[in-house]
Write a protein that holds these residues in place. Structure first.
Motif, mmCIF file in Angstrom:
data_model
loop_
_atom_site.group_PDB
_atom_site.id
_atom_site.type_symbol
_atom_site.label_atom_id
_atom_site.label_comp_id
_atom_site.label_asym_id
_atom_site.label_seq_id
_atom_site.Cartn_x
_atom_site.Cartn_y
_atom_site.Cartn_z
ATOM 1 N N LEU A 5 -0.200 -10.390 -5.190
ATOM 2 C CA LEU A 5 0.828 -10.047 -4.196
ATOM 3 C C LEU A 5 1.311 -11.290 -3.459
ATOM 4 N N THR A 6 0.428 -12.273 -3.274
ATOM 5 C CA THR A 6 0.826 -13.520 -2.606
ATOM 6 C C THR A 6 1.863 -14.265 -3.445
ATOM 7 N N ASN A 12 0.819 -1.207 0.000
ATOM 8 C CA ASN A 12 0.000 0.000 0.000
ATOM 9 C C ASN A 12 0.855 1.260 0.000
ATOM 10 N N GLU A 13 1.964 1.208 0.719
ATOM 11 C CA GLU A 13 2.860 2.363 0.693
ATOM 12 C C GLU A 13 3.571 2.489 -0.658
ATOM 13 N N TYR A 14 3.838 1.360 -1.293
ATOM 14 C CA TYR A 14 4.493 1.390 -2.605
ATOM 15 C C TYR A 14 3.577 1.978 -3.681
ATOM 16 N N HIS A 37 2.773 5.930 -4.490
ATOM 17 C CA HIS A 37 3.555 6.742 -5.418
ATOM 18 C C HIS A 37 2.885 6.704 -6.791
ATOM 19 N N ARG A 38 2.691 7.867 -7.386
ATOM 20 C CA ARG A 38 1.878 7.958 -8.606
ATOM 21 C C ARG A 38 2.546 7.275 -9.791
ATOM 22 N N GLU A 39 3.853 7.246 -9.844
ATOM 23 C CA GLU A 39 4.574 6.710 -11.006
ATOM 24 C C GLU A 39 5.058 5.274 -10.783
ATOM 25 N N HIS A 40 4.399 4.536 -9.926
ATOM 26 C CA HIS A 40 4.870 3.182 -9.636
ATOM 27 C C HIS A 40 4.540 2.217 -10.786
ATOM 28 N N ILE A 41 5.267 1.100 -10.792
ATOM 29 C CA ILE A 41 5.009 0.036 -11.768
ATOM 30 C C ILE A 41 3.837 -0.809 -11.267
#
Length: 390
Positions: A115-116, A96-98, A101-105
Motif C-alpha cells: 500500500l505504501t 480497509n473500507e475498500y 467489498h467482497r468483489e474487490h481487486i
C-alpha cells in the motif's frame, strides 16, 4: 427436492458460508473465485477452466497486470473521492473500507506490492497529495473534475467582484467626504465703510459671537450710530445669516447622503456570513466522542487556525495539543462581564464584553470593545457567533 436445488439445505448452507470476506490465499484473481478452504482451492487449480485461464494469461501477462492495476486504481480513487472528498485521511482507513467489498481487486494482482508503494505512486502521478507522518501515510484527493473547477472559478470571480464593489463604494464615500469638506469652506468677509455724521459722538461695539447677539448690539447702538451705519450693519447680519443657513443646509444634505451610504455598508457587512468561524486565542469545547472520554466536553484554547476550518487546540487541563476540525468543536459562552470575540457576521473579529444572555432566544447582548465601533451595543448575537477569549 434434489441436491442441486436452490432451496436445498446444502445450497443454503453453502451460500451462508460464502458470505463475507474469506482468506486471501484461497482466492484466484484470474478466475475471480473465492474458495472456502485449502481443499477447495486445490480442486479449483486442477479444474479445466482454471487451466484454460492460465493459458490465456501466459500469452500476454502484462495486459492482465495492467488491467487489474487500472481497475484497482479507479475503484480506490472513486471510493476516496465519494467517501472522503478532498479531506486529508490515512491511507489505511481508505484501504480497509475498500477491501470490505467482497468483489474487490486484490493488490497482489496489481503492479504495486504494498500500500505504501501505491500511495507514493499516487503522489508522483499528481492524483493525490501525500505526506508521511510518524503515524503513517496520509492522502488527500485532488479533484480535477471540470464541473468542480468551474464552480471554484465562479467563486473566485464572485469574490473578486465583491472586492471591486467594495473599492468602488470606498471611492464613492471618499468623493462624498471631499465634497462635504469643500462645502464647508468659509466665504471671504465683506468689509463696509462706517460713516459717522457727528465726530463728537462715540461709537460702541459688542464683540459677542452669534447672529442674535450681533443684532442686539446693533439695536443698542442704533441711538448712537446714524441711519447709514445701522443699515450697513443690518445688511451684513442678513448676509451672514443667509450664507450660514445655506452652508448648513448643504452640510445637512451631504451628511445625510454619507450616513445613508455608511448604513448600507454596515447592513451589507452585518448580513454577510461565512461557513468558517475559527479564530486564534478563543476558548472552545470538544464535542466529538471519537477521541474518547478524556477529551469529550473538555475545553481548550485555539493556538493556530489551518485552512480556515482546522484548528490546533491546546487543552486547558492536560496541556495536550490536538488538531481538530471545526465540526468537532463548539463555542464557549462566559459569564456576563467577561471578554468575548465575535466570530461571524458584520462584527467578525471585534472583541467585546458580554452584557447579558437571552436563554429563550439563544442569543446574547455585547458591547464592542475594540476597533472603530468601540462602545457600540449589539443585541441578538447568536451563541455560535461569539466565544470566550483566553
Amino acid at each position: 427436492m434434489g441436491k442441486s436445488d436452490f432451496l436445498s439445505p446444502k445450497a443454503i448452507a453453502n451460500r451462508i458460508k460464502s458470505k463475507g470476506l474469506q482468506k486471501l490465499r484461497w482466492y484466484c484473481q484470474m478466475c475471480q473465485k473465492q474458495c472456502r478452504d485449502e481443499n477447495g482451492f486445490k480442486c479449483h487449480c486442477m479444474s479445466e477452466s482454471h487451466q484454460r485461464q492460465l493459458l490465456l494469461a501466459s500469452e500476454n501477462p502484462q495486459q492482465f497486470l495492467n488491467y487489474f492495476s487500472e481497475e484497482f486504481r479507479n475503484d480506490f480513487l472513486e471510493l476516496l473521492r465519494r467517501r472522503f472528498g478532498t479531506k486529508r485521511v490515512h491511507n489505511n482507513i481508505v484501504y480497509n473500507e475498500y477491501i470490505s467489498h467482497r468483489e474487490h481487486i486484490h493488490m497482489n494482482a496489481t503492479q504495486w506490492e504494498t500500500l505504501t508503494d501505491f500511495t507514493k505512486w499516487l503522489g508522483r502521478e499528481g492524483l493525490c497529495k501525500v505526506d508521511e507522518t510518524p503515524k503513517g501515510w496520509y492522502i488527500q484527493y485532488i479533484d480535477r473534475d471540470p464541473e468542480t473547477i468551474r464552480r471554484q472559478q465562479e467563486q473566485e470571480r464572485k469574490k473578486k467582484q465583491d472586492l471591486d464593489d467594495e473599492e468602488k463604494t470606498a471611492k464613492f464615500i471618499e468623493q462624498q467626504v471631499r465634497r462635504g469638506l469643500e462645502g464647508k469652506e468659509l466665504e471671504a468677509p465683506v468689509y463696509t465703510e462706517l460713516n459717522r455724521e457727528n465726530e463728537e459722538e462715540k461709537v460702541a461695539f459688542n464683540l459677542n459671537k452669534g447672529a442674535s447677539t450681533s443684532v442686539a448690539a446693533s439695536s443698542k447702538t442704533s441711538s448712537v450710530l446714524g441711519p447709514s451705519a445701522l443699515k450697513t450693519a443690518e445688511g451684513a447680519v442678513k448676509r451672514k445669516e443667509s450664507t450660514h443657513s445655506s452652508g448648513q443646509s448643504k452640510e445637512k444634505k451631504k451628511k445625510s447622503a454619507l450616513d445613508e451610504i455608511m448604513e448600507l455598508e454596515e447592513e451589507k457587512k452585518r448580513i454577510s456570513r461565512t461557513d468558517y468561524w475559527l479564530q486564534p486565542e478563543i476558548i472552545v469545547k470538544i464535542v466529538t466522542k471519537k477521541l474518547g472520554e478524556k477529551y469529550h466536553k473538555k475545553k481548550g484554547v485555539v493556538k493556530e487556525v489551518i485552512d480556515k476550518y482546522t484548528a490546533v487546540v491546546k487543552m486547558i487541563d492536560s496541556g495536550d495539543k490536538l488538531k481538530l476540525d471545526q465540526t468537532h468543536l463548539e463555542t464557549v459562552i462566559p459569564a456576563p462581564g467577561k471578554k468575548v470575540m465575535v466570530l461571524n457576521g458584520g462584527y467578525r473579529g471585534n472583541e467585546g464584553i458580554l452584557e447579558s444572555i437571552n436563554e429563550k432566544k439563544f442569543s446574547a447582548t455585547i458591547i464592542i470593545d475594540s476597533g472603530p465601533l468601540k462602545g457600540r451595543r449589539v443585541e441578538g448575537i447568536q451563541y455560535e457567533d461569539i466565544s470566550k477569549l483566553a
